[in-house]
Scaffold this active site. Structure first.
Site, PDB file in Angstrom:
ATOM      1  CG  ASP A 295     -11.761 -13.296 -69.657  1.00 21.24           C
ATOM      2  OD1 ASP A 295     -10.951 -12.941 -70.291  1.00 21.24           O
ATOM      3  OD2 ASP A 295     -11.896 -14.469 -69.381  1.00 21.24           O
TER       4      ASP A 295
HETATM    5  C1  GLC Z   1      -9.551 -16.910 -70.103  1.00 24.04           C
HETATM    6  C2  GLC Z   1      -9.343 -16.043 -71.241  1.00 24.04           C
HETATM    7  C3  GLC Z   1     -10.644 -15.910 -72.267  1.00 24.04           C
HETATM    8  C4  GLC Z   1     -11.234 -17.177 -72.197  1.00 24.04           C
HETATM    9  C5  GLC Z   1     -11.887 -17.550 -70.662  1.00 24.04           C
HETATM   10  C6  GLC Z   1     -12.618 -19.077 -70.710  1.00 24.04           C
HETATM   11  O1  GLC Z   1      -9.170 -16.362 -68.939  1.00 24.04           O
HETATM   12  O2  GLC Z   1      -9.064 -14.762 -70.749  1.00 24.04           O
HETATM   13  O3  GLC Z   1     -10.048 -15.553 -73.539  1.00 24.04           O
HETATM   14  O4  GLC Z   1     -12.133 -17.429 -73.030  1.00 24.04           O
HETATM   15  O5  GLC Z   1     -11.012 -17.322 -69.833  1.00 24.04           O
HETATM   16  O6  GLC Z   1     -11.586 -20.041 -70.882  1.00 24.04           O
END
Ligand code: GLC
Length: 747
Positions: A295
């Site tokens: 993430d």
């Molecule tokens: C965010 C979220 C995740 C998302 C990613 C890209 O922090 O936790 O669910 O897909 O970053 O935006």
């Protein structure tokens, strides 16, 4: 080495890889299997790549087209030209994506195409109800279709990877991200997760209208202490296996192409550095062959967690745990070269990660045609089509849940001449999208007021008063609202949260109606006019007060582009509501967590038994939720009778009659629950094991049948082995987890 020998060596290596991969490729992956020529292509490419180019494939950077978090590295275009980027997130439209792909395939040394990822969470341009709303439809085909349309629209604008489905089971509505999931139940969560992967990925990407799905957030991100986003997760191994892991596994069995690690730690180890999770469980036990992306900055954030001394240490932990791609952190690019020299990471692991990513790019067809997702003509003809918008409207209606309807207040009577729409959610397009609105365009949304006016035309006078804001203490607008109610013969109270009050980084310590909306509701209801509340929210809300005073409440979540039209179809009776909530609504915040599949405890509270102080109860609140899992009313009514459970060998057949006892046709979500009365591990009072959504004509009785096997009764034991135990069981069938009829059986 002679060129011929080198190629022969590579050919043999590729054949060996195919033989090695074959068994693992047996999972139901929808993508075409890698041919031996593709394997050779990968090995040949790999043999040419510098370390930086390999680490580039393991690096995901954001473009500056859309921002969903902090940016550490803004020179992504130069990084692309240098071959140091494997994928880009937050970039879409053909005009923006194509030049970036061109940089990769024409200006970089090895011309490896990029993958373009985006958070297409509940629609791309056509925005559907938030996932928690879609889940309330219990319509797996509709949920799959919504993702198929999302994939079609996203892939028409250059995107070939979505960071969805989010499948985190959650039982704490203070956590704002419950809006992105399917609620509190593991079995239903698995079925919905599978449907979403099928919708996104289809039977493969050959048609260019499907995208890689990404199951997230692995794992157990939905169980943060205090419901506070990003907080510690500390759960037993049995709970982890029994409740939280199955939906991720369901996605892997459905062939999901990628997986995202979660921000949280599990029992002290952050997921992104959890070798047991990402290699022992995910790869060796579950056989996952796709690639693992972190993430956003979650490698770097391990320094904050305190399990890495610095980002270099974190990069080493992540690589050695099984992470393939670093989202936004540049941690692999910047630190792996030194770690390699210090023999703290292995080139074999780096190469394996590169292979997975190149394999995925081949499966997407990007080496054959890097621009296959950059089709201007599709961008003009396949986005927000009438068919997609009509389907969105239907799904809005199917996602609505009728929570209360005293005296058949709804549907709005045909005799009504003046309707007052009152409340801060009544005349807003922007809030209809909810959170994670991707490329959604709020100006194209249908607000509740728009939907009511579209429905009423010039036959009914529609007036609007805001009454109060969503979330402030200003009471001055209430008088005008009361006056508007006085002029009307029916009132629709549009109340709830703002779209950004749920979703990521949006936890609340109180899940009551925000601001002074309760005061507005009380003043309007006091006029005595027939009133129905239309609720807009991204999480279960503690609306006990509203439930006490309002005659009717329709839960509509955040319905997206067609919200107003779909809701109006239900309010005026063109659609009979059939939705059922998939996450319990607490009576108040203090009651959290409250969920249907809870344990009996050693001192259970028995509402029908003698008063007893020393039982599991509160002094100030019943144990039951305001609205339980599986609950939802209809404009008609249903009764259940004649349940039977017949065991033949290890197969159990449960049958029951369901009668439409009302005066109009309606769909009923018939739910099957099981109770294992005695187990070496205490068992929940009920566990959902099946459902059927049936259209039952008024006055008709239908027989419904479910078949289970003993394997469906298996559960995890302290040794993490899953098996069932012989004994006595109860089967339950009903239209809500708290309204069932039962039949015992033995196995
Ligand atoms: C965010 C979220 C995740 C998302 C990613 C890209 O922090 O936790 O669910 O897909 O970053 O935006």
């Amino acid at each position: 080495m002679h060129h011929y020998t080198r190629t022969l060596k590579l050919f043999c290596l590729a054949i060996l890889l195919c033989l090695l991969f074959q068994p693992a490729m047996a999972q139901k992956t929808p993508v075409s299997r890698l041919s031996s020529s593709d394997s050779i292509k990968i090995e040949t490419l790999l043999s040419k790549m510098t370390l930086d180019e390999k680490l580039g494939q393991l690096s995901l950077f954001a473009s500056d087209w859309d921002v969903t978090g902090p940016i550490l590295n803004s020179n992504y275009k130069q990084l692309i030209r240098d071959g140091k980027v494997g994928a880009i997130l937050n970039a879409y439209t053909v005009d923006f994506v194509k030049p970036l792909q061109k940089m990769a395939v024409e200006e970089s040394r090895l011309k490896i195409p990029l993958i373009f990822g985006y958070d297409v969470i509940h629609g791309h341009r056509t925005i559907f109800p938030i996932p928690l709303g879609q889940a309330a439809s219990w319509d797996l085909l509709s949920i799959e279709k919504a993702e198929q349309i999302s994939a079609m629209e996203a892939s028409a604008e250059g995107i070939n990877w979505t960071f969805a489905p989010m499948v985190d089971i959650a039982r704490d509505p203070r956590w704002g991200r419950v809006s992105e999931g399917a609620g509190e139940d593991t079995w239903l969560g698995c079925r919905i997760a599978e449907a979403r992967v099928r919708g996104f990925q289809g039977k493969g990407y050959a048609d260019g209208r499907h995208v890689l799905a990404c199951v997230k957030h692995f794992a157990a991100y939905g169980a943060p202490l205090g419901g506070r986003d990003y907080n510690t997760v500390d759960i037993s191994s049995v709970s982890l296996y029994e409740t939280y892991l199955p939906p991720y596994k369901a996605c892997i069995d459905a062939g999901v192409a990628t997986l995202m690690t979660s921000f949280n730690e599990i029992n002290g180890v952050p997921s992104t550095a959890n070798r047991w999770l990402l290699t022992d469980l995910l790869r060796k036990e579950w056989g996952f062959r796709g690639f693992v992306v972190t993430d956003y900055l979650s490698i770097n954030q391990m320094v904050n967690h305190g399990n890495a001394a610095d980002v270099k240490d974190a990069a080493s932990l992540a690589m050695n745990s099984g992470v393939d791609m670093d989202m936004m952190g540049s941690a692999f690019l910047e630190h792996i070269p030194a770690l390699l020299k210090e023999k703290k990471v292995k080139i074999a692991d780096i190469d394996e990660a590169v292979r997975r990513i190149l394999t995925t790019k081949i499966q997407l067809g990007l080496f054959d045609d890097p621009y296959r997702f950059c089709n201007k003509q599709r961008e003009q003809t396949e986005i927000m089509t009438k068919e997609s918008l009509d389907f969105a409207r239907k799904l809005v209606a199917e996602s609505c849940v009728l929570l209360k309807n005293d005296h058949q207040t709804l549907p709005v009577p045909a005799s009504v001449k003046t309707i007052a729409v009152i409340g801060p959610l009544g005349d807003t397009k922007k809030e209809m999208l909810g959170n994670w609105i991707a490329a959604g365009q709020w100006e194209k949304c249908v607000s509740l007021l728009d939907g009511i006016r579209n429905k009423c035309g010039d036959k009914v006078r529609v007036i609007y008063e805001k009454g109060c804001a969503i979330n402030d203490n200003e009471l001055s607008g209430i008088d005008a609202a009361v006056k508007a109610a006085g002029e009307a013969d029916f009132v629709l109270l549009a109340l709830g949260e703002g779209g950004e009050m749920s979703g990521e980084a949006a936890s609340r310590t109180s899940i009551e109606l925000p601001g002074v909306q309760n005061q507005l509701a009380a003043a309007v209801v006091k006029t005595g006019k027939p009133t129905a509340v239309v609720l807009f929210n991204g999480r279960p809300l503690a609306i006990s007060y509203l439930n006490d005073i309002a005659p009717a409440i329709l839960e509509t979540w955040f319905g997206g582009t067609q919200a107003g039209n779909g809701i109006a179809d239900v309010l005026f009776g063109d659609v009979n509501p059939s939705g059922k909530i998939t996450m319990s609504f607490p009576r108040n915040t203090g009651q959290i967590p409250v969920f249907y599949n809870c344990k009996n405890t050693g001192r259970p509270f028995n509402p029908d038994g003698p008063k007893d102080k020393y039982v599991s109860q509160y002094l100030d609140c019943p144990n039951t939720p305001l609205y339980p899992f599986g609950y939802g009313l209809s404009y008609t009514s249903f009764s259940y009778s004649g349940i039977k459970a017949v065991v033949v060998g290890n197969t159990i057949t449960i049958t029951s009659n369901v009668t439409n006892t009302g005066d109009r046709d309606g769909e009923e979500i018939v739910q099957l629950y099981i109770q294992d009365k005695v187990g070496s591990i205490t068992r929940p009072l009920k566990e959902l094991k099946g459902f059927k959504k049936l259209l039952i004509r008024k006055g008709d009785t239908v027989s419904v049948s479910f078949t289970l096997t003993a394997a469906d009764l298996a559960f995890y034991h302290p040794d993490l082995k899953k098996y069932w135990e012989p004994g006595e069981f109860n089967a339950f069938v009903g239209g809500s987890s708290d309204k069932v009829i039962s039949a015992p059986f033995k196995l």
